[in-house]
Design a protein around this motif. Structure first.
Motif, short mmCIF file in Angstrom:
data_model
loop_
_atom_site.label_atom_id
_atom_site.label_comp_id
_atom_site.label_asym_id
_atom_site.label_seq_id
_atom_site.Cartn_x
_atom_site.Cartn_y
_atom_site.Cartn_z
N GLU A 1 81.43 85.58 40.26
CA GLU A 1 81.06 85.66 41.67
C GLU A 1 82.08 86.45 42.49
O GLU A 1 81.74 87.07 43.50
CB GLU A 1 80.91 84.25 42.25
CG GLU A 1 79.76 83.45 41.65
CD GLU A 1 79.75 82.01 42.12
OE1 GLU A 1 80.72 81.61 42.81
OE2 GLU A 1 78.79 81.28 41.81
N HIS A 2 83.33 86.43 42.04
CA HIS A 2 84.40 87.11 42.77
C HIS A 2 85.25 87.93 41.79
O HIS A 2 86.38 87.53 41.45
CB HIS A 2 85.28 86.10 43.49
CG HIS A 2 84.55 85.23 44.46
ND1 HIS A 2 84.22 85.64 45.74
CD2 HIS A 2 84.07 83.95 44.32
CE1 HIS A 2 83.59 84.65 46.36
NE2 HIS A 2 83.48 83.62 45.52
N PRO A 3 84.73 89.04 41.31
CA PRO A 3 85.48 89.85 40.34
C PRO A 3 86.83 90.33 40.86
O PRO A 3 87.74 90.62 40.07
CB PRO A 3 84.54 91.02 40.06
CG PRO A 3 83.58 91.04 41.20
CD PRO A 3 83.42 89.62 41.63
N ASP A 4 86.97 90.40 42.18
CA ASP A 4 88.24 90.83 42.75
C ASP A 4 89.35 89.80 42.53
O ASP A 4 90.54 90.11 42.66
CB ASP A 4 88.09 91.11 44.25
CG ASP A 4 87.54 89.91 45.01
OD1 ASP A 4 86.46 89.41 44.62
OD2 ASP A 4 88.18 89.46 45.99
N TYR A 5 88.98 88.56 42.18
CA TYR A 5 89.98 87.54 41.90
C TYR A 5 90.70 87.80 40.57
O TYR A 5 91.79 87.27 40.32
CB TYR A 5 89.34 86.15 41.81
CG TYR A 5 88.84 85.57 43.11
CD1 TYR A 5 88.88 86.30 44.30
CD2 TYR A 5 88.33 84.27 43.15
CE1 TYR A 5 88.41 85.76 45.49
CE2 TYR A 5 87.86 83.72 44.34
CZ TYR A 5 87.90 84.47 45.51
OH TYR A 5 87.43 83.93 46.69
N MET A 6 90.06 88.61 39.71
CA MET A 6 90.58 88.82 38.35
C MET A 6 91.71 89.83 38.33
O MET A 6 91.68 90.85 37.62
CB MET A 6 89.45 89.26 37.42
CG MET A 6 88.40 88.19 37.18
SD MET A 6 88.99 86.87 36.10
CE MET A 6 88.84 87.67 34.50
#
Length: 306
Positions: free
Chosen positions: A190-195
């Motif tokens: 849901e939040h690929p930017d967290y990776m």
């Protein structure tokens, strides 16, 4: 003393001396009994050395066994793994080989189970399975023990100056541990930017990030199951084996299995050597009695003839 008695005594002494001298003469033809005694003596000497060697090997195996994974690494010749444990910042929190400690052989098996379950998740996601090194296993063990007492990330190790990635958690078993770590995938999707390590929200996906990262190729794991709610699990990850030999989970299981029978094998060797020595001593005693009887008979015959 009567003259006749003295002559008989002198004859007996002379006969005995003559018998000893004859038996000591080089090249004297030995009887079958004497040859058997020589063979029995040689066998006893050889088996006494064998018992001593087996006892030393058994003592070494006992010492190794009591030290848990440290003994395993010593048996395997994994000096870098032993050094990792020796140099750990919180090495005073390691209780080598004791029940529940991360260095116990039972918990090494549990650790391999954890890695197997992580690899199942990676394989399902199309990623390569992680391989194991002894040093990474040792690092994970030291961190799991420290985590048990400190209840925080130990941060004890680096490889060539680079930090190793690490997952920690307290769960009922290896399966639940991996399922909880992997559950963070939903947030990551849901939040690929967290990776990304630079993301302020990275902690919400950090366990999943580590266990599923393509750049990580080697791992080690540990479990501390000392009495407390849940088991303290630790898995460490790195991008290369740093020249160290690597193992699949199946290979690592096999190595542990081989090590676990080491003490039993050494004890069996010692028992067999002791039993063989006992039999040899019986043979030796029997041969000695026969030789003594032959020599006594020869001495009696010589005396009678004199």
């Amino acid at each position: 003393m009567k003259k006749g008695h003295f002559k008989k005594l002198l004859a007996s002494i002379s006969a005995a001396v003559l018998l000893v001298c004859v038996l000591l003469v080089p090249g004297f033809a030995k009887t079958d009994a004497e040859k058997e005694l020589e063979a029995a003596n040689a066998q006893v000497i050889a088996l006494e050395q064998k018992v001593a060697d087996c006892q030393a090997a058994y003592n070494t195996a006992q010492t190794q066994s009591r030290r848990g994974s440290y003994g395993f690494f010593q048996w395997a010749g994994s000096e870098s793994a032993m050094k990792a444990l020796d140099d750990a910042k919180y090495k005073n929190l390691i209780a080598y080989g004791t029940a529940g400690d991360a260095t116990s052989i039972d918990n090494m098996v549990t650790a391999v189970e954890l890695i197997e379950k992580v690899n199942e998740k990676r394989k399902a996601d199309g990623l390569k399975e992680l391989v194991i090194t002894d040093t990474m296993m040792a690092m994970a063990q030291a961190d799991a023990d420290a985590y048990y007492d400190l209840n925080t990330t130990p941060k004890q190790f680096t490889v060539n100056g680079a930090k190793i990635a690490e997952n920690l958690g307290t769960f009922a078993d290896a399966g639940k541990t991996v399922d909880n770590w992997y559950a963070e995938k939903k947030v990551a999707d849901e939040h690929p930017d967290y990776m990304s390590y630079s993301s302020p929200n990275w902690s919400q996906v950090g366990h999943y990030f580590n266990m599923s990262s393509k750049k990580f190729t080697v791992t080690g794991a540990a479990a501390n199951s000392r009495p407390r709610a849940g088991i303290k699990f630790c898995q460490v990850y790195f991008s290369s084996a740093n020249g160290e030999k690597t193992y699949t989970t199946a290979e690592y299981r096999q190595r542990i299995a081989e090590y676990r029978v080491l003490l039993d094998d050494r004890k069996e060797d010692l028992d067999e050597a002791k039993a063989a020595l006992q039999e040899a001593k019986v043979r030796q005693a029997t041969a000695q009695r026969i030789v003594n009887a032959e020599q006594q008979a020869a001495a009696t015959t010589t005396t009678t003839q004199a």
